[in-house]
Scaffold this motif. Structure first.
Motif, short mmCIF file in Angstrom:
data_model
loop_
_atom_site.label_atom_id
_atom_site.label_comp_id
_atom_site.label_asym_id
_atom_site.label_seq_id
_atom_site.Cartn_x
_atom_site.Cartn_y
_atom_site.Cartn_z
N LYS A 62 35.71 13.66 50.13
CA LYS A 62 37.07 13.37 49.40
C LYS A 62 38.18 14.00 50.58
N GLU A 63 38.11 14.99 51.10
CA GLU A 63 38.96 15.30 52.04
C GLU A 63 39.02 14.71 53.16
N LEU A 112 32.56 10.71 58.52
CA LEU A 112 33.52 9.95 58.03
C LEU A 112 33.21 8.65 57.57
N GLU A 113 32.27 8.09 58.43
CA GLU A 113 31.81 6.77 58.13
C GLU A 113 30.94 6.57 56.74
N GLU A 114 29.93 7.90 56.65
CA GLU A 114 29.29 7.87 55.45
C GLU A 114 30.01 8.17 54.18
N ALA A 115 31.24 9.03 54.19
CA ALA A 115 32.09 9.36 53.07
C ALA A 115 32.69 8.08 52.75
N TRP A 116 33.29 7.05 53.53
CA TRP A 116 33.93 5.80 52.97
C TRP A 116 32.78 5.08 52.49
N SER A 117 31.60 4.93 53.02
CA SER A 117 30.37 4.15 52.75
C SER A 117 30.10 4.45 51.37
N MET A 149 40.74 11.26 52.34
CA MET A 149 42.03 11.18 52.17
C MET A 149 43.00 11.54 53.53
N GLN A 150 42.18 12.34 54.45
CA GLN A 150 42.94 12.47 55.80
C GLN A 150 42.88 11.31 56.51
N SER A 151 41.93 10.38 56.52
CA SER A 151 41.91 9.23 57.48
C SER A 151 42.76 7.98 56.95
N TRP A 152 42.90 8.38 55.35
CA TRP A 152 43.71 7.23 54.75
C TRP A 152 45.22 7.50 55.06
N GLN A 153 45.75 8.53 55.38
CA GLN A 153 47.09 8.70 55.72
C GLN A 153 47.28 7.82 57.08
N LYS A 154 46.39 7.85 58.06
CA LYS A 154 46.36 6.97 59.33
C LYS A 154 46.43 5.56 59.11
N ILE A 155 45.57 5.05 57.98
CA ILE A 155 45.40 3.81 57.68
C ILE A 155 46.67 3.29 57.05
N GLN A 156 47.33 4.05 56.23
CA GLN A 156 48.46 3.69 55.61
C GLN A 156 49.77 3.23 56.60
N GLU A 157 49.56 3.86 57.89
CA GLU A 157 50.61 3.47 58.69
C GLU A 157 50.67 1.94 59.20
#
Length: 234
Positions: free
Chosen positions: A92-93, A213-218, A96-104
């Motif tokens: 989850k952590e 990170l890939e496994e988390a999103w998967s 959420m951290q990577s999503w902040q970058k995607i939101q840009e």
């Protein structure tokens, strides 16, 4: 037998009344069937919202899968779905951290995702009538594709807002899956979004991207597709 003028008028009037009655009966029958379908859908949606178990051994699949299309007949027996992966706190952590970058630049990631999806699965592009037959260059500059991509990214964002409330996330995804039934979407198409999304987001994350990170999103998308597909098959 020769009818008098008055008798003719009376006879024609009776025929007209009979025809009107038949039309009324047929209309009532059609309305009863239509309302029955609508009420059944309403009852099912309400059951889903309440978290009731509506599955059964006689569950029928109404939407075609890729396997159905290949065989030319509905696949009444489906392989049991794998268990829903549970996200760890670490996953989850990371998400959420990577999503902040995607939101840009969410729209860019979303457009790249759909362009990749349509390139690798042309049959999916044909389902989206506004995009049917468009070239990659046309898709790249399509305002409609950008808007649709933003809606999909918005759905991901809503899921992440409920990442610590799995029940609320499940209710939202159930409702989304139910709506896709009305879009005539194939059940198996749902499985394609996760891999394409992951492929599209990697360049945006640059050196942040790794196997963990890939496994988390998967795992997140496996959970999302599991709930949606369950709602699309009943």
């Amino acid at each position: 037998m020769v009818l008098k003028e008055g008798e003719k008028v009376f006879f024609l009037w009776k025929v007209h009344v009979l025809n009107v009655n038949i039309q009324i009966v047929n209309a009532l029958k059609a309305n009863k069937i239509t309302m029955g379908c609508i009420n059944a859908k309403k009852r099912r949606k309400e059951a889903l919202r309440q978290g009731l178990n509506i599955s059964s051994s006689k569950r029928k699949t109404y939407l075609k899968t890729n396997e159905d299309s290949a065989n030319g007949s509905p696949a009444h027996v489906r392989e049991p779905a794998p268990p829903i992966p549970l996200l760890t706190e670490r996953q989850k952590e990371l998400i959420m951290q990577s999503w902040q970058k995607i939101q840009e630049d969410m729209s860019k990631v979303g457009v790249v995702m759909f362009m990749r999806l349509f390139e690798t699965h042309p049959d999916v592009q044909d389902v989206f009538m506004p995009f049917k037959g468009l070239s990659q260059d046309d898709l790249r500059h399509s305002s409609q594709l950008r808007e649709h991509a933003l809606r999909v990214m918005g759905t991901v964002e809503k899921c992440l807002a409920r990442i610590n409330e799995p029940k609320k996330m499940e209710e939202m995804l159930h409702d989304l899956g139910t709506r896709h039934v009305m879009y005539s979407a194939k059940v198996d198409y749902v499985d394609l979004i996760g891999p394409q999304f992951i492929w599209a987001m990697q360049p945006a994350l640059e050196d942040q991207w790794n196997t963990e990170l890939e496994e988390a999103w998967s795992d997140l998308f496996k959970m999302m597709t599991h709930v949606m597909k369950n709602a699309m098959q009943f």
